[in-house]
Design a protein around this motif. Structure first.
Motif, short mmCIF file in Angstrom:
data_model
loop_
_atom_site.label_atom_id
_atom_site.label_comp_id
_atom_site.label_asym_id
_atom_site.label_seq_id
_atom_site.Cartn_x
_atom_site.Cartn_y
_atom_site.Cartn_z
N LYS A 157 0.83 -1.20 0.00
CA LYS A 157 0.00 0.00 0.00
C LYS A 157 0.86 1.25 0.00
O LYS A 157 0.54 2.24 -0.67
CB LYS A 157 -0.94 0.01 1.21
N GLU A 230 -8.17 5.74 -6.95
CA GLU A 230 -7.63 4.45 -6.48
C GLU A 230 -8.65 3.33 -6.64
O GLU A 230 -8.27 2.17 -6.80
CB GLU A 230 -7.25 4.54 -5.00
N ASP A 304 -3.92 7.50 6.12
CA ASP A 304 -2.96 6.39 6.20
C ASP A 304 -1.73 6.87 6.97
O ASP A 304 -1.22 7.96 6.72
CB ASP A 304 -2.56 5.94 4.80
#
Length: 332
Positions: A157, A230, A304
């Motif tokens: 990721k 995404e 994130d």
């Protein structure tokens, strides 16, 4: 008189004596972007790694440091963080070592990037050049840079987020990508309240991770900022939905759409105001389910931090972006 002369000399030399961190604190945001771009292009000239990859790594690390409490906040122009033992070498008895020769002897990553004879962890150019030298050991083309990033971060990721940032920077050719807009045209008939954290029962007990913006069926839904698509597709909760990652490691989630904008695809670069779909009432069932609730946009934001991702309240941001957009429209 001697004291006065000394004060004058000190005043004249003060910009030179300032550390990178103190110097950065004195700069405007516009100057910070300018200085960062100068650093990135210097690194590109030495390493032949395109500047936008360096910018992407730097921005990713800066955002991670902002989101976590176990890492020091970036204080200089650059955001890349190395642990002292990583910089100086794990077996190096001097974790503050800035001698490039001894650092190399102990297999540290530290590097003298500006040619001043020191490999300083506190020097932004040394830090960025050190990371570039690491990547350079894998190559300068896209695929080998991805391999280098994976070997460094060991997280798919993270590699995806950094590559996405690189593509955004490459597309726009600049760093100042902070402008935002409201997810619907301001003149549209819409309403919303702060519903983040409210209880939800469909599909099991859970909290509402977003803000619901009610509007007429088909009202355009817009990208709120600069980013890369995404995700696009169906989810039994969110129906037809789109996910866009911006340059600040924030994932913007648009759900319950009536459909997608023509030709919208994963990997597409968007900017504030790009239409990505329309308001709908899809979801709460298998693909194609619609009409189980009034048409609205579910807007969520997720951060994130290099390990995991969590939701946070988008309501204050929506209010702020609406104010900023109105103010910008008045200037035109």
């Amino acid at each position: 008189m001697k004291i006065l002369k000394a004060v004058i000399v000190l005043f004249l030399l003060s910009p030179v004596l300032l550390s990178d961190h103190a110097y950065a604190a004195e700069l405007s945001q516009e100057d910070v972007y300018k200085k960062r771009m100068e650093l990135y292009t210097k690194v590109e000239a030495v390493s032949q790694i395109p500047w936008y990859y360096i910018a992407a790594v730097d921005q990713y690390e800066r955002n991670v440091r902002q989101a976590r409490r176990d890492l020091p906040k970036a204080e200089g122009i650059a955001g890349v963080y190395f642990k002292p033992e990583e910089w100086a070498g794990l077996l190096n008895p001097n974790l503050e070592d800035d001698n490039a020769v001894s650092i190399q002897f102990f297999n540290g990553i530290g590097f003298d990037g500006n040619g001043d004879g020191k490999a300083s962890l506190k020097d932004d150019e040394d830090v960025l050049q050190a990371f570039a030298q690491y990547l350079l050991s894998y190559g300068t083309d896209h695929e080998n840079l991805k391999i280098g990033l994976w070997n460094y971060y060991k997280r798919d990721k993270t590699v995806g987020i950094i590559i996405g940032k690189a593509m955004i920077y490459k597309h726009f050719g600049r760093l100042d990508l902070d402008t935002h807009v409201f997810p619907m045209p301001l003149r549209s008939n819409h309403s919303y309240n702060n519903t983040w954290g409210d209880a939800r029962g469909w599909g099991g007990r859970r909290i509402h991770e977003g803000t619901d913006i009610f509007a007429g069926y088909g009202v355009p839904v817009r990208a709120t900022g600069y980013g890369i698509v995404e995700m696009k597709g169906w989810n039994k909760y969110g129906g037809w939905r789109v996910g866009i990652r911006d340059i600040n490691n924030t994932y913007h989630y648009y759900a319950h759409l009536s459909g997608f904008a023509k030709d919208l695809k994963v990997g597409q670069i968007v900017e504030p105001g790009t239409v990505i779909g329309g308001v709908g009432s899809s979801g709460y069932g298998p693909p194609g389910t619609s009409g189980k609730f009034p048409p609205h946009l579910h807007y969520g934001m997720y951060k994130d931090n290099g390990y995991t991702e969590w939701s946070f309240d988008p309501y204050p941001h929506l209010k702020m972006w609406a104010r900023q957009e109105r103010a910008n429209l008045k200037k035109k």
